[in-house]
Design an enzyme around this catalytic site. Structure first.
Site, PDB file in Angstrom:
ATOM      1  N   HIS A 126     -39.482 -55.712 -82.007  1.00  0.00           N
ATOM      2  CA  HIS A 126     -40.765 -55.904 -81.559  1.00  0.00           C
ATOM      3  C   HIS A 126     -41.194 -57.449 -82.355  1.00  0.00           C
ATOM      4  O   HIS A 126     -42.755 -57.481 -81.936  1.00  0.00           O
ATOM      5  CB  HIS A 126     -41.557 -55.002 -82.487  1.00  0.00           C
ATOM      6  N   ASP A 163     -33.468 -48.759 -77.979  1.00  0.00           N
ATOM      7  CA  ASP A 163     -33.997 -48.288 -78.471  1.00  0.00           C
ATOM      8  C   ASP A 163     -35.203 -47.130 -77.904  1.00  0.00           C
ATOM      9  O   ASP A 163     -35.623 -47.184 -76.738  1.00  0.00           O
ATOM     10  CB  ASP A 163     -35.044 -49.113 -79.592  1.00  0.00           C
ATOM     11  N   ASP A 244     -32.499 -44.411 -82.370  1.00  0.00           N
ATOM     12  CA  ASP A 244     -34.279 -43.275 -82.560  1.00  0.00           C
ATOM     13  C   ASP A 244     -34.616 -42.717 -81.382  1.00  0.00           C
ATOM     14  O   ASP A 244     -35.489 -41.936 -82.155  1.00  0.00           O
ATOM     15  CB  ASP A 244     -35.409 -44.244 -82.972  1.00  0.00           C
TER      16      ASP A 244
END
Length: 307
Positions: A126, A163, A244
């Site tokens: 990110h 992700d 995740d």
């Protein structure tokens, strides 16, 4: 040839509060599963060398790096945003996490290791060129990819990001760079809430809705990403390996399981073998349920190493 497992003690020192899901215990959960599965004995464990400012500045602005250094607290925390905090050890951990990717690149390029997994934190995908966000400070996979191109003259670099959150920082850093192909699926709408539309030519984005079945996610990846990957013929492969999207992880609402991560990894490894061989570098991103994180990393690593 052995698969490298690269980490650093400093990655345990960065923490953002007992309430925070991105905790040092994530690395302990991975290590526990590697030991209990017996996979640890097949890995060559290595302590990462810290990245240098020169390494970081290939993908981040100098003013941003200086800002992070000025914000580092002597004690307690400095809040960059509501869920991204610095403690006194954050930059030490971030330099180590980014440096692990450099060691991994050297390992698969120079030492001919059979792939490498970087068990590090804070995560990175990110982090934008001049902005920390989403638990991330340095964009670890971008630092490693830029190093591979600068040090080894590579011109076809693949980044696969699985992700549950979109790797907005990696996209921003490499958008329009013809040397890099980035392929990813991610839950949308979800944090960070955006991706480039229309996408740059070197980006393949697959936004999927919450509760999409894992079979549908993998089918979309096969149909939209694999033809681009095969045509690109990468010289090295990077995984932004976030776990995740697992059905047991409450951070997202997708339903992948260990077998899905193994299938996805094996699919990419097989397709890239003619051009990249075992030049495979995987860097930990998300994954916040301890049990499913550890099990998923084991499955991913086995597929990465061909075990």
């Amino acid at each position: 040839m052995e698969t490298l497992y690269i980490t650093h003690p400093a990655c345990h020192l960065h923490e953002m509060g007992r309430w925070h899901p991105e905790s040092p215990e994530r690395l302990d959960a991975i290590n526990d599963q590697l030991l209990s599965s017996g996979l640890a004995s097949y890995l060559l464990q290595r302590k990462a060398r810290p990245a240098t400012d020169e390494d970081i500045l290939r993908v981040h602005d100098a003013a941003y790096l200086q800002q992070l250094k000025q914000q580092l607290p002597r004690q307690g925390y400095f809040n960059i945003d509501a869920d991204t905090l610095m403690n006194p050890h954050t930059l030490e951990a971030a330099y180590a996490a980014a440096g692990a990717g450099l060691d991994a690149v050297d390992g698969v390029m120079g030492e001919k290791a059979a792939g490498a997994f970087c068990s590090v934190r804070p995560p990175g995908h990110h982090a934008e060129r001049n902005r920390a966000m989403g638990f991330c400070f340095f964009n670890n996979v971008a630092v490693a990819a830029a190093y591979a191109m600068a040090r080894y003259g590579l011109t076809r670099v693949l980044i696969v990001d699985f992700d549950v959150h979109h790797g907005n920082g990696t996209e921003q850093i490499f958008a329009g760079d013809e040397r890099v192909l980035m392929c990813s699926f991610f839950q949308y709408p979800f944090f960070p809430g955006s991706y480039q539309v229309p996408p740059p030519q070197n980006m393949v984005n697959i936004p999927v809705e919450a509760y999409t079945k894992s079979a549908q996610v993998l089918d979309a990846f096969k149909h939209e990403c694999m033809p681009r990957i095969e045509a690109f013929r990468p010289e090295i492969v990077f995984f932004s390996a976030g776990f995740d999207a697992h059905r047991e992880d409450e951070m997202g609402q997708l339903s992948l399981v260990e077998a899905d991560y193994a299938e996805l990894t094996a699919l990419v490894v097989k397709a890239c073998a003619p051009s990249a061989g075992q030049r495979l570098v995987s860097m930990l991103e998300g994954g916040y349920d301890a049990s499913s994180l550890g099990r998923s990393v084991v499955a991913h690593l086995k597929a990465l190493a061909g075990l």
